[in-house]
Scaffold this motif. Structure first.
Motif, short mmCIF file in Angstrom:
data_model
loop_
_atom_site.label_atom_id
_atom_site.label_comp_id
_atom_site.label_asym_id
_atom_site.label_seq_id
_atom_site.Cartn_x
_atom_site.Cartn_y
_atom_site.Cartn_z
N MET A 166 0.83 -1.18 0.00
CA MET A 166 0.00 0.00 0.00
C MET A 166 0.87 1.25 0.00
N SER A 167 0.40 2.25 -0.71
CA SER A 167 1.13 3.50 -0.79
C SER A 167 0.14 4.65 -0.59
N VAL A 168 0.28 5.35 0.52
CA VAL A 168 -0.60 6.48 0.80
C VAL A 168 -0.17 7.67 -0.05
N ILE A 169 -1.12 8.22 -0.79
CA ILE A 169 -0.86 9.39 -1.63
C ILE A 169 -1.11 10.66 -0.82
N ARG A 170 -2.25 10.71 -0.14
CA ARG A 170 -2.59 11.91 0.64
C ARG A 170 -3.72 11.59 1.62
N ASP A 171 -3.65 12.25 2.78
CA ASP A 171 -4.74 12.24 3.75
C ASP A 171 -5.37 13.62 3.72
N ILE A 172 -6.68 13.66 3.53
CA ILE A 172 -7.42 14.92 3.46
C ILE A 172 -8.30 15.01 4.69
N ASP A 173 -8.10 16.07 5.49
CA ASP A 173 -8.86 16.24 6.73
C ASP A 173 -10.32 16.50 6.41
N LYS A 174 -11.19 15.65 6.94
CA LYS A 174 -12.63 15.78 6.73
C LYS A 174 -13.29 16.47 7.92
N GLY A 175 -12.55 16.57 9.05
CA GLY A 175 -13.10 17.15 10.28
C GLY A 175 -13.66 16.07 11.19
N ILE B 95 -10.60 11.42 8.18
CA ILE B 95 -9.83 11.82 7.00
C ILE B 95 -10.33 11.02 5.80
N ILE B 96 -10.08 11.56 4.63
CA ILE B 96 -10.25 10.80 3.39
C ILE B 96 -8.84 10.41 2.97
N ARG B 97 -8.57 9.13 2.95
CA ARG B 97 -7.23 8.65 2.56
C ARG B 97 -7.27 8.22 1.10
N VAL B 98 -6.35 8.77 0.33
CA VAL B 98 -6.17 8.42 -1.07
C VAL B 98 -4.91 7.56 -1.13
N GLU B 99 -5.05 6.34 -1.62
CA GLU B 99 -3.90 5.44 -1.64
C GLU B 99 -3.99 4.47 -2.80
N ILE B 100 -2.85 3.89 -3.13
CA ILE B 100 -2.79 2.79 -4.08
C ILE B 100 -2.71 1.51 -3.24
N SER B 101 -3.64 0.60 -3.51
CA SER B 101 -3.65 -0.65 -2.76
C SER B 101 -3.61 -1.82 -3.74
N GLU B 102 -3.39 -3.00 -3.20
CA GLU B 102 -3.33 -4.20 -4.02
C GLU B 102 -4.17 -5.28 -3.36
N LYS C 98 -4.03 -3.92 -8.73
CA LYS C 98 -3.87 -2.61 -8.10
C LYS C 98 -5.15 -1.80 -8.21
N TYR C 99 -5.38 -0.97 -7.17
CA TYR C 99 -6.57 -0.13 -7.10
C TYR C 99 -6.20 1.25 -6.59
N LEU C 100 -6.96 2.27 -7.06
CA LEU C 100 -6.94 3.57 -6.43
C LEU C 100 -8.02 3.49 -5.37
N ASN C 101 -7.62 3.62 -4.12
CA ASN C 101 -8.53 3.43 -3.00
C ASN C 101 -8.80 4.78 -2.34
N LEU C 102 -10.06 5.18 -2.28
CA LEU C 102 -10.51 6.40 -1.61
C LEU C 102 -11.42 5.95 -0.47
N VAL D 156 -7.48 -0.17 -11.71
CA VAL D 156 -6.61 0.63 -12.56
C VAL D 156 -7.22 0.83 -13.95
N GLY D 157 -7.87 -0.19 -14.48
CA GLY D 157 -8.46 -0.10 -15.83
C GLY D 157 -9.56 0.93 -15.96
N LEU D 158 -10.17 1.33 -14.85
CA LEU D 158 -11.25 2.33 -14.88
C LEU D 158 -10.77 3.72 -14.48
N TYR D 159 -9.50 3.85 -14.11
CA TYR D 159 -9.01 5.12 -13.59
C TYR D 159 -9.24 6.29 -14.56
#
Length: 70
Positions: free
Chosen positions: A1-10, A14-21, A26-30, A52-55
């Motif tokens: 897993m690779s965390v791209i960014r954590d976005i503070d939701k309050g 958080i909303i975590r944007v990451e690449i997971s497997e 592989k998936y873009l995981n939100l 990944v195919g739908l990204y």
């Protein structure tokens, strides 16, 4: 897993944007994560794993939505 960014939701979320497997794919995981009683982030079931195919298609849809929001 690779965390791209954590976005503070309050409110401790958080909303975590990451690449997971999963099963070799592989998936873009939100996903929404919350802070537990010990201050650790834990994932919720709220989120989406985009293959990944739908990204490109999802990205185009988000860009189209952005133009409507502005």
């Amino acid at each position: 897993m690779s965390v791209i960014r954590d976005i503070d939701k309050g409110k401790g979320e958080i909303i975590r944007v990451e690449i997971s497997e999963f099963k070799g794919n592989k998936y873009l995981n939100l996903r929404i994560w919350y802070t537990d009683s010990e201050g650790e982030y834990k994932p919720t079931q709220k989120g989406i794993a985009i293959p990944v195919g739908l990204y490109a298609e999802v990205k185009d849809a988000i860009l189209a939505a952005e133009s409507l929001l502005n």
